[in-house]
Design a protein around this motif. Structure first.
Motif, mmCIF file in Angstrom:
data_model
loop_
_atom_site.group_PDB
_atom_site.id
_atom_site.type_symbol
_atom_site.label_atom_id
_atom_site.label_comp_id
_atom_site.label_asym_id
_atom_site.label_seq_id
_atom_site.Cartn_x
_atom_site.Cartn_y
_atom_site.Cartn_z
ATOM 1 N N GLN A 24 0.834 -1.220 -0.121
ATOM 2 C CA GLN A 24 0.065 0.126 0.056
ATOM 3 C C GLN A 24 0.758 1.374 0.068
ATOM 4 O OE1 GLN A 24 -2.654 -0.886 3.357
ATOM 5 N NE2 GLN A 24 -4.248 -1.535 1.761
ATOM 6 N N THR A 25 1.902 1.196 -0.516
ATOM 7 C CA THR A 25 3.162 2.357 -0.697
ATOM 8 C C THR A 25 3.544 2.538 -2.193
ATOM 9 O OG1 THR A 25 3.748 1.483 1.372
ATOM 10 C CG2 THR A 25 5.316 2.931 0.150
ATOM 11 N N GLU A 26 3.396 3.968 -2.471
ATOM 12 C CA GLU A 26 3.976 4.324 -3.930
ATOM 13 C C GLU A 26 4.901 5.386 -3.780
ATOM 14 O OE1 GLU A 26 5.164 3.372 -6.479
ATOM 15 O OE2 GLU A 26 3.561 3.422 -7.937
ATOM 16 N N HIS A 27 5.590 5.786 -4.754
ATOM 17 C CA HIS A 27 6.250 7.073 -4.778
ATOM 18 C C HIS A 27 5.185 8.044 -5.421
ATOM 19 C CE1 HIS A 27 7.718 4.847 -8.391
ATOM 20 N NE2 HIS A 27 7.369 5.758 -8.841
ATOM 21 N N TRP A 28 5.373 9.214 -5.137
ATOM 22 C CA TRP A 28 4.513 10.436 -5.707
ATOM 23 C C TRP A 28 5.370 11.274 -6.430
ATOM 24 C CZ3 TRP A 28 -0.455 10.980 -4.129
ATOM 25 C CH2 TRP A 28 -1.316 11.781 -4.741
ATOM 26 N N VAL A 68 3.603 9.910 4.966
ATOM 27 C CA VAL A 68 4.958 10.026 4.352
ATOM 28 C C VAL A 68 5.873 8.720 4.841
ATOM 29 C CG1 VAL A 68 7.022 11.336 3.806
ATOM 30 C CG2 VAL A 68 4.798 12.185 3.733
ATOM 31 N N VAL A 69 6.393 7.919 4.209
ATOM 32 C CA VAL A 69 7.403 6.845 4.693
ATOM 33 C C VAL A 69 8.809 7.311 4.056
ATOM 34 C CG1 VAL A 69 5.224 5.284 5.035
ATOM 35 C CG2 VAL A 69 6.289 5.200 2.658
ATOM 36 N N ARG A 70 9.014 7.840 3.005
ATOM 37 C CA ARG A 70 10.460 7.931 2.611
ATOM 38 C C ARG A 70 10.472 9.552 2.097
ATOM 39 N NH1 ARG A 70 13.669 5.350 -2.523
ATOM 40 N NH2 ARG A 70 15.602 6.503 -2.181
ATOM 41 N N GLU A 71 11.447 10.127 2.680
ATOM 42 C CA GLU A 71 11.528 11.498 2.534
ATOM 43 C C GLU A 71 12.230 11.870 1.010
ATOM 44 O OE1 GLU A 71 13.889 13.127 5.875
ATOM 45 O OE2 GLU A 71 12.426 12.397 7.208
ATOM 46 N N MET A 99 10.719 13.283 -5.361
ATOM 47 C CA MET A 99 9.526 12.814 -4.992
ATOM 48 C C MET A 99 9.428 12.003 -3.647
ATOM 49 S SD MET A 99 9.658 9.398 -7.412
ATOM 50 C CE MET A 99 11.047 8.150 -7.558
ATOM 51 N N VAL A 100 8.526 11.911 -3.003
ATOM 52 C CA VAL A 100 8.552 11.046 -1.785
ATOM 53 C C VAL A 100 7.586 9.885 -1.694
ATOM 54 C CG1 VAL A 100 8.534 13.357 -0.274
ATOM 55 C CG2 VAL A 100 6.398 12.337 -0.925
ATOM 56 N N ASP A 101 7.728 9.113 -0.931
ATOM 57 C CA ASP A 101 7.008 7.681 -0.828
ATOM 58 C C ASP A 101 5.856 7.758 0.274
ATOM 59 O OD1 ASP A 101 8.855 6.651 -2.703
ATOM 60 O OD2 ASP A 101 9.480 5.115 -1.379
#
Length: 157
Positions: A24-28, A68-71, A99-101
């Motif tokens: 349920q995670t993706e990069h923006w 946000v799970v990755r800066e 981008m962020v995740d």
């Protein structure tokens, strides 16, 4: 912790798409506005909470919550000459775009529409409801975040 609102057109990437991604995670990716890029690069931190907002659709509004799970890190879509987000002036040694995740948390219990948000006197200073605001990413004050969450269980007008 910071609070944000991130817009996406549901026919391009929706809250359901995010929910259905692995983990349920993706990069923006694909953000091509310097102000929005700077927020992702300089201010977004792991753990920040984000409203998922569907734009350019029948009923624009807040449809979910993510985290946000990755800066910020380089947006690789800028380097692909075949991609729709290609930027020939961006290169891996000197990336222009970030981008962020983000991770799906939940759908809101109902769509909290832009029209409804515009009717709330408490939110009149919020960037989203101001005329001419086109940013796809914007900060949300904690008071605004809590107020909007309180609207979830109220019937829309």
């Amino acid at each position: 912790m910071n609070y944000w609102l991130m817009k996406s057109e549901p026919n391009a990437f929706s809250i359901d798409d995010l929910q259905n991604m692995p983990n349920q995670t993706e990069h923006w990716d694909g953000v091509r506005n310097y102000q929005a890029r700077n927020m992702m690069r300089d201010q977004m931190k792991i753990g920040d909470q984000v409203f998922f907002y569907h734009s350019n659709c029948e009923v624009p509004g807040i449809v979910g919550i993510m985290e946000v799970v990755r800066e910020g890190y380089p947006d690789h879509t800028a380097f692909d000459p075949q991609g729709k987000y290609f930027d020939p002036k961006s290169d891996p040694q000197n990336p222009r775009w970030i981008m962020v995740d983000i991770k799906y948390i939940r759908h809101t219990r109902r769509v909290i529409s832009l029209a409804e948000l515009k009717e709330c006197e408490f939110l009149e200073g919020m960037q989203l409801v101001r005329k001419g605001n086109r940013l796809s990413i914007m900060p949300i004050k904690s008071e605004e975040w809590n107020y909007i969450l309180g609207l979830e269980d109220k019937k829309s007008h």
